[in-house]
Design a protein around this motif. Sequence first.
Motif, PDB file in Angstrom:
ATOM      1  N   PRO A   1      41.436   2.044  41.465  1.00  0.00           N
ATOM      2  CA  PRO A   1      41.492   3.420  41.491  1.00  0.00           C
ATOM      3  C   PRO A   1      40.492   3.969  42.540  1.00  0.00           C
ATOM      4  CG  PRO A   1      39.798   2.473  40.039  1.00  0.00           C
ATOM      5  CD  PRO A   1      40.813   1.358  40.535  1.00  0.00           C
ATOM      6  N   ASP A   2      40.501   5.337  43.179  1.00  0.00           N
ATOM      7  CA  ASP A   2      39.772   5.789  43.835  1.00  0.00           C
ATOM      8  C   ASP A   2      38.368   5.882  43.258  1.00  0.00           C
ATOM      9  OD1 ASP A   2      38.143   7.699  45.161  1.00  0.00           O
ATOM     10  OD2 ASP A   2      39.878   8.922  45.644  1.00  0.00           O
ATOM     11  N   LEU A   3      37.464   5.286  43.841  1.00  0.00           N
ATOM     12  CA  LEU A   3      36.092   5.023  43.274  1.00  0.00           C
ATOM     13  C   LEU A   3      35.217   6.700  42.946  1.00  0.00           C
ATOM     14  CD1 LEU A   3      35.005   1.446  44.607  1.00  0.00           C
ATOM     15  CD2 LEU A   3      36.060   2.247  42.451  1.00  0.00           C
ATOM     16  N   LYS A   4      35.487   7.242  44.005  1.00  0.00           N
ATOM     17  CA  LYS A   4      34.881   8.858  43.810  1.00  0.00           C
ATOM     18  C   LYS A   4      35.650   9.449  42.240  1.00  0.00           C
ATOM     19  CE  LYS A   4      35.725  10.480  47.853  1.00  0.00           C
ATOM     20  NZ  LYS A   4      36.296  11.325  48.821  1.00  0.00           N
ATOM     21  N   VAL A   5      36.749   9.346  42.172  1.00  0.00           N
ATOM     22  CA  VAL A   5      37.435   9.639  40.610  1.00  0.00           C
ATOM     23  C   VAL A   5      36.725   8.828  39.639  1.00  0.00           C
ATOM     24  CG1 VAL A   5      39.422   9.623  39.542  1.00  0.00           C
ATOM     25  CG2 VAL A   5      39.579  10.083  42.015  1.00  0.00           C
ATOM     26  N   VAL A   6      36.434   7.446  39.978  1.00  0.00           N
ATOM     27  CA  VAL A   6      35.562   6.763  38.725  1.00  0.00           C
ATOM     28  C   VAL A   6      34.644   7.340  38.442  1.00  0.00           C
ATOM     29  CG1 VAL A   6      34.768   4.626  38.082  1.00  0.00           C
ATOM     30  CG2 VAL A   6      36.838   4.543  39.379  1.00  0.00           C
ATOM     31  N   LYS A   7      33.574   7.670  39.556  1.00  0.00           N
ATOM     32  CA  LYS A   7      32.257   8.119  39.402  1.00  0.00           C
ATOM     33  C   LYS A   7      32.343   9.734  38.714  1.00  0.00           C
ATOM     34  CE  LYS A   7      29.270   6.546  42.780  1.00  0.00           C
ATOM     35  NZ  LYS A   7      28.677   6.346  44.160  1.00  0.00           N
ATOM     36  N   SER A   8      33.120  10.287  38.923  1.00  0.00           N
ATOM     37  CA  SER A   8      33.408  11.496  38.286  1.00  0.00           C
ATOM     38  C   SER A   8      33.684  11.584  36.995  1.00  0.00           C
ATOM     39  CB  SER A   8      34.275  12.742  38.883  1.00  0.00           C
ATOM     40  OG  SER A   8      34.186  12.650  40.491  1.00  0.00           O
ATOM     41  N   PHE A   9      34.318  10.744  36.452  1.00  0.00           N
ATOM     42  CA  PHE A   9      34.847  10.478  34.844  1.00  0.00           C
ATOM     43  C   PHE A   9      33.567  10.068  34.441  1.00  0.00           C
ATOM     44  CE2 PHE A   9      39.488  10.277  35.905  1.00  0.00           C
ATOM     45  CZ  PHE A   9      39.973  10.943  35.055  1.00  0.00           C
ATOM     46  N   ALA A  10      32.652   9.419  35.184  1.00  0.00           N
ATOM     47  CA  ALA A  10      31.594   8.778  34.463  1.00  0.00           C
ATOM     48  C   ALA A  10      30.691  10.062  33.828  1.00  0.00           C
ATOM     49  CB  ALA A  10      30.760   7.944  35.201  1.00  0.00           C
ATOM     50  N   LYS A  11      30.984  11.385  34.100  1.00  0.00           N
ATOM     51  CA  LYS A  11      30.030  12.267  33.856  1.00  0.00           C
ATOM     52  C   LYS A  11      30.669  13.076  32.407  1.00  0.00           C
ATOM     53  CE  LYS A  11      28.548  13.154  38.384  1.00  0.00           C
ATOM     54  NZ  LYS A  11      29.189  13.481  39.729  1.00  0.00           N
ATOM     55  N   LEU A  12      31.870  12.622  32.019  1.00  0.00           N
ATOM     56  CA  LEU A  12      32.782  13.267  30.974  1.00  0.00           C
ATOM     57  C   LEU A  12      32.697  12.521  29.821  1.00  0.00           C
ATOM     58  CD1 LEU A  12      35.749  14.198  33.184  1.00  0.00           C
ATOM     59  CD2 LEU A  12      33.824  15.940  32.356  1.00  0.00           C
ATOM     60  N   PRO A  13      32.491  13.402  28.631  1.00  0.00           N
ATOM     61  CA  PRO A  13      32.799  12.423  27.115  1.00  0.00           C
ATOM     62  C   PRO A  13      34.184  11.895  27.152  1.00  0.00           C
ATOM     63  CG  PRO A  13      31.990  14.627  26.903  1.00  0.00           C
ATOM     64  CD  PRO A  13      32.197  14.686  28.470  1.00  0.00           C
ATOM     65  N   ALA A  14      34.198  10.657  26.582  1.00  0.00           N
ATOM     66  CA  ALA A  14      35.443   9.838  26.344  1.00  0.00           C
ATOM     67  C   ALA A  14      36.538  10.980  25.639  1.00  0.00           C
ATOM     68  CB  ALA A  14      35.217   8.573  25.812  1.00  0.00           C
ATOM     69  N   SER A  15      35.938  11.633  24.588  1.00  0.00           N
ATOM     70  CA  SER A  15      36.742  12.237  23.839  1.00  0.00           C
ATOM     71  C   SER A  15      37.403  13.421  24.489  1.00  0.00           C
ATOM     72  CB  SER A  15      35.874  12.822  22.577  1.00  0.00           C
ATOM     73  OG  SER A  15      34.821  13.838  23.101  1.00  0.00           O
ATOM     74  N   ASN A  16      36.792  14.287  25.511  1.00  0.00           N
ATOM     75  CA  ASN A  16      37.371  15.387  26.148  1.00  0.00           C
ATOM     76  C   ASN A  16      38.370  14.691  26.959  1.00  0.00           C
ATOM     77  OD1 ASN A  16      34.354  17.266  26.738  1.00  0.00           O
ATOM     78  ND2 ASN A  16      35.690  16.959  24.916  1.00  0.00           N
ATOM     79  N   VAL A  17      38.201  13.444  27.616  1.00  0.00           N
ATOM     80  CA  VAL A  17      39.305  13.149  28.391  1.00  0.00           C
ATOM     81  C   VAL A  17      40.460  12.597  27.723  1.00  0.00           C
ATOM     82  CG1 VAL A  17      39.812  11.238  30.321  1.00  0.00           C
ATOM     83  CG2 VAL A  17      37.299  12.193  30.144  1.00  0.00           C
ATOM     84  N   ALA A  18      40.143  11.815  26.648  1.00  0.00           N
ATOM     85  CA  ALA A  18      41.234  11.405  25.845  1.00  0.00           C
ATOM     86  C   ALA A  18      42.357  12.539  25.363  1.00  0.00           C
ATOM     87  CB  ALA A  18      40.746  10.637  24.604  1.00  0.00           C
ATOM     88  N   ASP A  19      41.565  13.564  24.981  1.00  0.00           N
ATOM     89  CA  ASP A  19      42.057  14.887  24.440  1.00  0.00           C
ATOM     90  C   ASP A  19      43.155  15.373  25.592  1.00  0.00           C
ATOM     91  OD1 ASP A  19      40.906  14.812  22.195  1.00  0.00           O
ATOM     92  OD2 ASP A  19      39.681  16.583  22.350  1.00  0.00           O
ATOM     93  N   CYS A  20      42.648  15.340  26.816  1.00  0.00           N
ATOM     94  CA  CYS A  20      43.714  15.850  27.934  1.00  0.00           C
ATOM     95  C   CYS A  20      44.783  14.797  28.193  1.00  0.00           C
ATOM     96  CB  CYS A  20      42.791  15.848  29.262  1.00  0.00           C
ATOM     97  SG  CYS A  20      41.656  17.227  29.055  1.00  0.00           S
TER      98      CYS A  20
END
Length: 232
Positions: free
Chosen positions: A14-33
């Motif tokens: 994956p794009d490592l910049k994208v990986v870094k950005s996901f690291a700031k988000l709660p897993a629950s919010n990402v799964a909801d999306c």
Amino acid sequence: MQVGKRIYLKREMPDLKVVKSFAKLPASNVADCMERSNAMNPRIQLMSNPDQEMCGPAFTVHTRAGDNLAIYAALKYCHPGDVVVINDEGDDTRAVIGEVMMTWLRDQRHVAGVVVDGPMRDIDSLQNWKLPIYATGTTPGGPYKEGPGEVNVPVACGNISVYPGDIILGDPDGVISIPRKEAAELLPKAQAFHKKDDAKAAAFSKGTADLAWVDDALKDKGFNVIDDIYRP
Ligand SMILES: O=C([O-])CC(=O)C(=O)O
Ligand SMILES: [Mg+2]
């Protein structure tokens, strides 16, 4: 090539910049999306004491039930920032990893975390580690080292499919898998959702949240709101 004994050294990443950005988000919010999908089963529990989220590309291992030869192969070949994701064929009788292997992964490979769909051991020490470690539980029972097993093939972990290079995100709620190809498109949606979720919590705290939709939903689905007590 012998299926069951393939060790792939390379992955689509994956794009490592994208990986870094996901690291700031709660897993629950990402799964909801992701239509509330892709969250691992709650048998996958946080076993250590990290002070930040776990986020990195999946380095996958399929190991034979109660055996860790393939995990030793992963120790050799994984990279800094990887999340090592291990399928142990649903075994719950033997720990396939412990303090010795974790020490290598932390100090020599600098991985972002480890997720085992099976038991581990040496919890007395590992429970205090900052390295995020997830597993289904602990047992003193030790693993065999015979194989077979595979590295960087698709695996199931916590009932979710994980492909090598998918983004693995974990926090105290648990772990989710984000499909690599869709990650960049998902990121802005998840960031916006997270902002909204924070605002929602603030409105619930102040009492300014509009719950009119609940009445509409109850009516729509045929609920009865009864102004009386339940009598058996
Ligand atoms: O014996 C093993 O292979 C697993 C273990 O306890 C360790 O890594 O410390
Ligand atoms: Mg040990």
